[in-house]
Design a protein around this motif. Structure first.
Motif: not given
Length: 491
Positions: A307-319
């Motif tokens: 789930x570590x896609x640069x444009x993905x939902x998880x990276x967006x949340x974690x940032x």
């Protein structure tokens, strides 16, 4: 301490998340045309505008709405003070002044929320940390995969059973293991909160009540260690510490509170973003008085390799959260992609904010790790490097049972230690799937378990875990490396 809810009402968030997941099932990027990741304003719900992997679709949207509203109304499980304390500790790990030990179940079950199960894990992590302190002469930061590690990403969201395709078991906070309980149930999100709260309450009570008091190490050291040689080796360490404490007491220098208690933080993979959003609160940072967004479901959460896609939902949340964050780094991660990911999740390059959890496999670590180390060093990010020697070393036995070879686990650790040293870096921690029980899920080690022994006590519902004996043996081998400069054993 009061907490503010996310700006987007969770009733709308629940509906939006459910619709988003349904749309995202085919993996389409429905957010095309939006600003690139990291450029737009962040909120606890901004992940909903991004494509999502490992999505869960709830058939009853009203039930999902009610569950998320309930979660939003419940108090935080952890506090900003605790989270900030862990961040400071991990900064010391990143700077080479401490070592990180992280371990626990592959996937918790609600049934694991019992005194005996929790005690066994606490004891094992305390014992391992004591061995590592002895071996490395360095403080150890303890993080348990506990009080929230219910969900697991799956390679396939469905499986075929008796000729019928049904949803895969994805963890107790999503669905049940029984075939007739495989439909995702949003009420399990609330149930998981209360099991996490009960586990945390008992963990804190035990540690506050002297469970880890080094004045009385015999209270928690040897009861479950079965092997005589391991018991003798460990008893020697306990005896040396007891002698040191006795000496301190004699000269009146034993008043440190650190001898009576220890810190143990909680962690899980931040997989279910609806749950994580519901427990993301705007709270005051007591260090500077500013209001910041904290994920209060755990002290530490991580992004999985799937789930570590640069444009993905998880990276967006974690940032957007203040918590220290882990990122699983597998063999498919490119050097450039890793640096971009760090820039998104930690744009200020805060030291120790990110823990990179490498999980290559013993046959790939020597090829992939050097490039990752060099790329991160060149980027200016100062991270915690942690080795997960479990996930890349999974195999199937002749009978089709999933297992891991202890020698492969130790091999990946050994190579990682050497590669870091050769590249002017430092392996700052280890991440293990383990249990305090005497299970037979991983083979090898000084017990000599083989594939034929797997059926003796194979209880995991997901991935195989090290048993208490194997986990303690791993700690001895790591400690031996820091004492003698090399790993010994590891059959």
């Amino acid at each position: 301490m009061s907490s503010a809810p996310a700006h987007l009402p969770l009733s709308d968030a629940a509906k939006g998340a459910a619709a988003l997941k349904t749309t995202a099932l085919d993996g389409r990027n429905f957010a095309s045309g939006a600003p690139s990741v990291g450029e737009e304003e962040w909120s606890p719900s901004s992940w909903q505008s991004k494509p999502m992997k490992q999505n869960v679709t709830y058939t009853d949207l009203h039930a999902a709405e009610r569950a998320l509203q309930k979660l939003e109304s419940l108090p935080p499980l952890v506090t900003p003070t605790e989270i900030n304390k862990l961040r400071e500790s991990l900064k010391e790990v990143a700077l080479g002044n401490a070592f990180l030990l992280q371990g626990g179940d592959c996937a918790e079950l609600f049934d694991y929320c019992s005194a005996g199960q929790i005690d066994a894990k606490i004891k094992l992590l305390l014992q391992m940390s004591l061995v590592l302190i002895w071996g490395g002469n360095i403080p150890v930061v303890r993080i348990a995969r506990m009080a929230g590690q219910f969900a697991k990403p799956r390679s396939s969201l469905t499986e075929v059973v008796d000729g019928k395709e049904i949803p895969s078991f994805r963890g107790d906070n999503i669905n049940g293991f029984a075939h007739d309980e495989r439909t995702p149930d949003p009420n399990r999100l609330v149930t998981s909160y209360f099991h996490s709260a009960a586990t945390l309450n008992y963990l804190r009570a035990q540690l506050a009540s002297g469970f880890a008091d080094l004045h009385y190490p015999f209270e928690w050291t040897l009861a479950h260690v079965q092997d005589d040689d391991t018991k003798k080796q460990y008893q020697g360490i306990v005896d040396s510490i007891t002698d040191a404490i006795r000496f301190m007491k004699t000269i009146g220098a034993d008043n440190s509170s650190s001898l009576g208690s220890v810190d143990m933080f909680t962690s899980h993979e931040g997989l279910l973003l609806e749950y994580e959003q519901s427990l993301t609160r705007l709270l005051k940072d007591q260090r500077d008085g500013e209001m910041k967004w904290y994920n209060t479901s755990a002290h530490f959460i991580w992004i999985g390799d799937r789930t570590r896609q640069l444009d993905g939902a998880h990276v967006e949340y974690f940032r957007g959260i203040e918590n220290p964050v882990g990122i699983k780094v597998g063999p498919s991660m490119d050097n450039e992609e890793l640096v971009k990911l760090l820039d998104i999740v930690n744009p200020k390059k805060e030291v120790g904010k990110i823990t990179l959890i490498t999980r290559y496999g013993c046959d790939k670590v020597e090829n992939k790790l050097p490039g990752h180390i060099k790329a991160v060093a060149k980027s200016g990010h100062i991270v915690v490097w942690q080795c997960d020697p479990m996930h890349g070393n999974t195999r199937s036995s002749d009978s089709g049972v999933k297992t891991r070879q202890f020698s492969s686990i130790i091999s990946e650790l050994t190579i990682a230690l050497r590669v870091h040293k050769e590249n002017g870096s430092r392996l700052g921690g280890v991440h293990l799937e383990l249990t305090g029980e005497l299970v037979t899920e991983c083979v090898g080690g000084s017990q000599g378990l083989t594939d034929k022994d797997l059926s003796l006590n194979y209880t995991t519902y997901c991935d195989p875990r090290l048993n208490n004996k194997q986990a303690l043996e791993a700690a001895f081998l790591i400690a031996g490396y820091y004492r003698d400069g090399k790993m010994k054993g590891g059959a």
